[in-house]
Design an enzyme around this catalytic site. Structure first.
Site, PDB file in Angstrom:
ATOM      1  N   HIS A  19      41.729  15.032  -1.619  1.00  0.00           N
ATOM      2  CA  HIS A  19      40.329  15.478  -1.630  1.00  0.00           C
ATOM      3  C   HIS A  19      39.813  15.573  -3.066  1.00  0.00           C
ATOM      4  CE1 HIS A  19      37.012  17.983   0.410  1.00  0.00           C
ATOM      5  NE2 HIS A  19      36.649  17.811  -0.855  1.00  0.00           N
ATOM      6  N   GLY A 178      28.122  17.891   0.983  1.00  0.00           N
ATOM      7  CA  GLY A 178      26.786  18.446   0.778  1.00  0.00           C
ATOM      8  C   GLY A 178      26.670  19.876   1.279  1.00  0.00           C
ATOM      9  N   HIS A 205      33.655  18.096   5.634  1.00  0.00           N
ATOM     10  CA  HIS A 205      33.585  19.368   4.919  1.00  0.00           C
ATOM     11  C   HIS A 205      33.107  20.433   5.911  1.00  0.00           C
ATOM     12  CE1 HIS A 205      33.778  17.036   1.195  1.00  0.00           C
ATOM     13  NE2 HIS A 205      33.832  18.153   0.492  1.00  0.00           N
ATOM     14  N   GLU A 208      33.832  25.833   4.710  1.00  0.00           N
ATOM     15  CA  GLU A 208      33.906  26.052   3.266  1.00  0.00           C
ATOM     16  C   GLU A 208      32.889  27.133   2.900  1.00  0.00           C
ATOM     17  OE1 GLU A 208      32.400  22.798   0.909  1.00  0.00           O
ATOM     18  OE2 GLU A 208      33.348  23.507  -0.926  1.00  0.00           O
ATOM     19  N   ASP A 287      36.544  18.652  -7.324  1.00  0.00           N
ATOM     20  CA  ASP A 287      35.662  18.145  -8.391  1.00  0.00           C
ATOM     21  C   ASP A 287      36.208  18.617  -9.737  1.00  0.00           C
ATOM     22  OD1 ASP A 287      33.375  16.975  -6.778  1.00  0.00           O
ATOM     23  OD2 ASP A 287      33.508  18.985  -5.935  1.00  0.00           O
TER      24      ASP A 287
HETATM   25 ZN   LIG Z   1      34.715  18.269  -1.456  1.00  0.00          ZN
END
Ligand SMILES: [Zn+2]
Length: 341
Positions: A19, A178, A205, A208, A287
């Site tokens: 991921h 998103g 996703h 989360e 990220d």
């Molecule tokens: Zn992600």
């Protein structure tokens, strides 16, 4: 063992990342270098001043703040070479971090820079750069297609149609990312079904920024093979049971889960609870550039904050390989599994 020693061991430790977003892997250094070389509009061009625009490291945890960091990138990409340099650098950095297998996801819509480039061209450029980097470094990379809830279903439908018409080798999975809070995944159900029929793995996703119900929906209604994060599954035993019984992997990301507010601290992350329950989990970076982390740092946090042993980390990597979207999983295991046996 002191932290420096742990860091060195974890850096050497061979790692799988299922991921990771290309959009979130562009370091401030790469961004400034690309802007210097090819142009491209940034809010500021001095490295130190740029960092707060694209990194969350000095901000309080907040999901919307985290998402806002991607805005700087959206209209930035000035030309083909800039996109190829960025894609190449992301793979190089992962290889230097001793990531052996990486599923690197991206949204062609994002890199098309508000329609400046055709999405299919973007896909071909990024593929070229990934392949070049894979030849130059000891890493296997497969791309996953990301559609964003934030661009709307119509744009996403065009992207999925383009991607599923491409020959094999361009994409191995579909991801939806998103704003989970304001944009439901439900309108995208048909696209999920279509991409599955085309042979793509599906990761959503969910759980989360919202609760366990979204994880249940992703599995029961959309037939997700894996869940992006799914942290909140740990709060509902019936969802944990569903995830365990169907062998759905939760792609967890410690630092990201902290900065998005999914957990109050890394120490309170439920990854161990989920593992003990029998839920397949993997440890990923999400990220890295936006979060100011690397997968090595995520492993260090797992060891120092959560008491992971090297055996735990080996088990996590074996589970990740089992749930990868690589087309010939047996071949992949033959090549890599020895690292974690
Ligand atoms: Zn992600």
């Amino acid at each position: 063992m002191d932290k420096k020693n742990i860091f060195n061991r974890m850096k050497k430790f061979p790692k799988v990342d299922l991921h990771r977003h290309l959009e979130g892997s562009i370091t401030p250094e790469t961004l400034v270098a690309v802007a210097d070389k090819y142009g491209g509009k940034l809010p500021v061009y001095e490295l130190k001043q740029l960092k707060p625009h694209i990194q969350v490291v000095n901000d309080p945890p907040d999901f919307q703040n985290f998402l806002s960091k991607f805005k700087v990138f959206r209209g930035f990409y000035p030309n083909r070479q800039a996109i190829e340099d960025i894609a190449y650098a992301a793979v190089k950095e992962a290889a230097e971090d001793n990531v052996k297998y990486l599923e690197l996801r991206y949204s062609p819509t994002h890199f098309a820079s508000n329609g400046k480039f055709a999405e299919q061209d973007v896909v071909e450029w990024i593929s070229t750069a990934f392949n070049r980097a894979c030849n130059d470094f000891d890493i296997i990379v497969i791309p996953l297609l990301t559609i964003s809830r934030d661009y709307g279903v119509e744009l996403a439908a065009g992207t999925v149609a383009m991607a599923t018409r491409l020959p094999e080798g361009f994409f191995y999975g579909l991801d939806i990312a998103g704003d989970e809070v304001n944009n439901s995944a439900a309108p995208y159900a048909e696209l999920f079904a279509h991409s599955k029929k085309s042979g793509l793995g599906l990761t959503i996703h969910a759980g989360e920024a919202c609760g366990a119900a979204n994880v249940r929906q992703a599995i029961k209604d959309f037939y997700a093979d894996r869940i992006g994060h799914g942290v909140h599954a740990a709060e509902d035993e019936s969802v944990m049971e569903l995830v365990r019984a169907r062998h759905i992997m939760l792609e967890l990301c410690l630092t990201s889960n902290y900065y998005t507010g999914a957990v109050s601290s890394i120490k309170n992350h439920p990854i161990k609870k989920l593992m003990e329950y029998g839920v397949p989990v993997s440890l990923n970076s999400d990220d890295p550039a936006i979060l100011g982390t690397t997968l090595t740092n995520e492993y260090v946090a797992a060891v120092t904050e959560l008491g992971f042993s090297e055996d735990d980390l080996k088990a996590i990597n074996r589970a990740a390989l089992d749930c990868s979207f690589y087309p010939d999983k047996e071949k992949l295991k033959k090549e890599l599994r020895h690292y974690w046996d």
